[in-house]
Write an enzyme that holds these catalytic residues in place. Structure first.
Site: not given
Length: 542
Positions: A62, A11, A33, A129, A138
């Site tokens: 992911g 996805g 794969d 910032h 992640h």
């Protein structure tokens, strides 16, 4: 043609394929794969075989470890590994986005943030910032990474999580209050190191080094104000900001450089004139002026002439500044009569049982009680006007231009208050026309240098003879004599009280300082007629 080879046809991979096509890629296909699909052209292990056909590749996986592993394998193989940024994302032009990183729908990356390679910033995430995101991390759906945060390599910020600002270790900062001050003025996340600075008696001063184009640069001066001395830090800082901002306009009108010819004080991130730490101690900060230096003693006669010119010009520049607008932050600071009275109280109490060790110095002060009244009486009778005065006009409170040797900027503005011109003049003389430092133990080395006195008078009156009244000009020699006496009185008073005001390095330090001042007073008294004649000479414009 822009062609993208995407490792991973799940996805996430299809989201990247869709984004790539929106960004103008002609083709975006997969290596995977397990997935069988018309757009899957091979397995991940086949990546090197497609290098000629697809010069761009990215790892849309992911799992943080796998995404980082394959991103680096693609880079090693010679692929161009682009960052893929969704058109709806908002990314600051000053942000740095590493290779193979993905900024998804409606994500926000704010100014000066650094995102290393192989990072996934998921949909709706916000990175504020000056943050740093390590490789392979992640940032989850709808999460918030606040300003000045650090996210480590391969770390995951969960969906909806809020990460608050983190502090980094700064070399030279081993005290929590110092650290709080560094961060309060906004330097914490870029500061290279901090170290003690200067040689003042009263405040704790630190040099703050920041990264520059050619390495670390001394950029700011940070000070903890001694609240035992300055009991009204708000008033002190109101005076300083008022005077320095006024001076900037005067200097600009004179055609000078306000960034070099007066100190530029900095407000805290919350807009305050100073920062108060957890113990209630005040801190303030100003820009360091490069290519400048100060001197503890007169090394060349020209320096003392420049000193007179600088302090004279300072008084002249502030001639139209309303003295009544200033806070009297140390009441009666140069009221020599009250300094004498404080000495008498300290002598009577003799808290540390030290009076027996300084009988000659005590007698020296007592014999000059009437002298202490001379300037105070003239001021009270209105003969001498109050002006905006510095009240600590030592040579080392002037910055000199390193290239030209000329006086550049007046510093150490804590004691800016209403006062007498004679007091500022006199404090300069007592410090700068001495042949030794004020804590010289060998009094045979301590003398009042009449030639240096004349140089200072020449520079000072060149700037001020059209500003000062005749009475003020006549008061100048008394200013030299009485400020030296007053300073000696203050040193001896502090010695009798147990060294509560001035910093000391050994138990007799303040007594040694008092002795040097009294030696200078004695010699000034011997040369007083000559001192007055020198004033008359330069007041006449010679």
């Amino acid at each position: 043609m822009k062609r993208l080879l995407i490792l991973g046809a799940g996805g996430f991979g299809h989201m990247i394929q869709e984004t790539a096509l929106m960004l103008g890629y002609e083709e975006a296909v997969f290596l995977d794969d397990a997935v069988r699909d018309k757009d899957v052209v091979g397995k991940c292990c086949d990546y090197e075989s497609f290098l000629g056909k697809y010069d761009m590749a990215a790892a849309a996986l992911g799992d943080n470890n796998m995404r980082l592993y394959w991103t680096e394998k693609l880079m090693e193989a010679g692929y161009e590994v682009p960052a893929v940024i969704h058109p709806s994302a908002v990314v600051s032009p000053s942000a740095v986005i590493g290779k193979g990183s993905f900024i998804m729908q409606r994500a926000v990356v704010n100014t000066h943030t650094v995102i290393e390679h192989g990072v996934l910033v998921n949909s709706g995430a916000v990175i504020d910032h000056d943050s740093y995101v390590g490789c392979g991390a992640h940032i989850g759906l709808g999460s918030v990474v606040k300003a000045n945060c650090t996210i480590g390599s391969r770390e995951k910020v969960e969906a909806g999580e809020v990460i608050f600002s983190t502090r980094r270790k700064i070399d030279g900062v081993d005290d929590r209050n110092l650290e709080d001050a560094v961060y309060a003025f906004g330097f914490g996340n870029r500061c290279s190191y901090v170290k003690p600075f200067g040689a003042g008696h009263i405040n704790e001063t630190y040099a703050v080094y920041m990264p520059g184009e050619d390495g670390d640069e001394l950029s700011y001066v940070l000070q903890r104000i001694n609240s035992n001395v300055f009991k009204d830090p708000q008033g002190v800082m109101e005076n300083i900001f008022g005077v320095t901002e006024y001076l900037r306009n005067v200097i600009r009108q004179e055609g000078g450089d306000p960034d070099r010819e007066t100190l530029s004080y900095i407000k805290t991130k919350s807009g305050c004139n100073y920062f108060e730490d957890s113990t209630g101690q005040p801190w303030r900060c100003y820009n360091f002026i490069p290519d400048s230096e100060c001197y503890q003693l007169v090394e060349e006669p020209e320096q003392f002439y420049q000193s007179g010119s600088s302090f004279g010009h300072f008084l002249k520049q502030l001639g139209n500044y309303p003295a009544d607008r200033l806070n009297e932050t140390i009441p009666d600071f140069h009221n020599t009569v009250k300094r004498f009275q404080a000495f008498e109280t300290a002598l009577q109490r003799d808290l540390k049982d030290r009076a027996a060790s300084c009988r000659p110095e005590i007698r020296f002060i007592l014999e000059r009680e009437k002298d202490c009244e001379v300037l105070v009486k003239q001021q009270e009778e209105g003969v001498l006007p109050l002006r905006v005065t510095h009240n600590d006009t030592k040579l080392n409170n002037i910055l000199f231009d390193s290239k030209t040797g000329r006086g550049l900027c007046i510093i150490d503005l804590d004691t800016i208050m209403p006062g007498l011109a004679a007091n500022d003049f006199g404090d300069s003389i007592r410090f700068g026309a001495a042949t030794a430092e004020e804590d010289e133990k060998n009094l045979d080395l301590v003398h009042f240098d009449l030639e240096l006195y004349e140089l200072y008078v020449k520079g000072y009156l060149k700037e001020t003879r059209d500003v000062l009244t005749e009475e003020e000009i006549r008061s100048l020699p008394w200013g030299a004599r009485l400020m030296t006496l007053e300073c000696g009185i203050r040193f001896l008073t502090d010695y009798l009280q147990g060294d509560t005001y001035f910093k000391t390095d050994y138990p007799e330090h303040n007594l040694v300082r008092a002795r040097t001042q009294f030696r200078l007073v004695d010699e000034m008294e011997q040369h007083f007629d000559e001192m007055e004649k020198i004033i008359q000479k330069y007041a006449a414009g010679e």
